[in-house]
Design a protein around this motif. Structure first.
Motif, PDB file in Angstrom:
ATOM      1  N   UNK A  55       0.980  -1.457  -0.319  1.00 27.09           N
ATOM      2  CA  UNK A  55       0.160  -0.111   0.126  1.00 27.09           C
ATOM      3  C   UNK A  55       0.876   1.141   0.452  1.00 27.09           C
ATOM      4  N   UNK A  56       1.640   0.960   0.652  1.00 29.02           N
ATOM      5  CA  UNK A  56       2.706   2.631   0.617  1.00 29.02           C
ATOM      6  C   UNK A  56       3.263   2.450  -0.508  1.00 29.02           C
ATOM      7  N   UNK A  57       4.051   1.694  -0.852  1.00 32.29           N
ATOM      8  CA  UNK A  57       4.361   1.694  -2.593  1.00 32.29           C
ATOM      9  C   UNK A  57       3.587   2.098  -2.738  1.00 32.29           C
ATOM     10  N   UNK A  58       2.252   1.771  -3.428  1.00 32.74           N
ATOM     11  CA  UNK A  58       1.288   2.339  -4.102  1.00 32.74           C
ATOM     12  C   UNK A  58       1.344   3.766  -4.172  1.00 32.74           C
ATOM     13  N   UNK A  59       0.994   4.332  -2.738  1.00 31.07           N
ATOM     14  CA  UNK A  59       1.184   5.639  -2.286  1.00 31.07           C
ATOM     15  C   UNK A  59       2.225   6.524  -2.903  1.00 31.07           C
ATOM     16  N   UNK A  60       3.167   5.660  -3.133  1.00 32.09           N
ATOM     17  CA  UNK A  60       3.899   6.847  -3.599  1.00 32.09           C
ATOM     18  C   UNK A  60       4.091   6.954  -5.366  1.00 32.09           C
ATOM     19  N   UNK A  61       3.707   5.575  -5.717  1.00 31.08           N
ATOM     20  CA  UNK A  61       3.936   5.858  -6.863  1.00 31.08           C
ATOM     21  C   UNK A  61       3.001   6.666  -7.611  1.00 31.08           C
ATOM     22  N   UNK A  62       1.750   6.929  -6.839  1.00 33.21           N
ATOM     23  CA  UNK A  62       0.601   8.130  -7.456  1.00 33.21           C
ATOM     24  C   UNK A  62       0.184   9.165  -6.466  1.00 33.21           C
TER      25      UNK A  62
END
Length: 67
Positions: A55-62
């Motif tokens: 989730x954190x990786x997805x949030x950073x990419x977003x």
């Protein structure tokens, strides 16, 4: 007072384990990486370490996509 100091130290040490939001030096290293596919279109990805949740990786990419 010592308990607060130990608690703060523990938070700092645990926080240092997570991958920070930064630009990756290459596509396989930790951080965000963007590749231009065509004019105005980018492929954005984020690589984290074993302490970084998906989730954190997805949030950073977003987040980088929004920038």
């Amino acid at each position: 007072m010592k308990k607060i100091g130990y608690l703060l130290l523990a938070c700092v040490l645990l926080g240092a384990c997570a991958t920070s939001y930064k630009k990756a030096s290459k596509a396989s290293s930790n951080g965000y990486f963007a590749t231009q596919m065509q004019k105005g279109v980018y492929d954005v990805s984020f690589n984290g370490n074993s302490y970084t949740s998906s989730k954190k990786a997805y949030d950073y990419a977003l987040l980088h996509s929004a920038e």
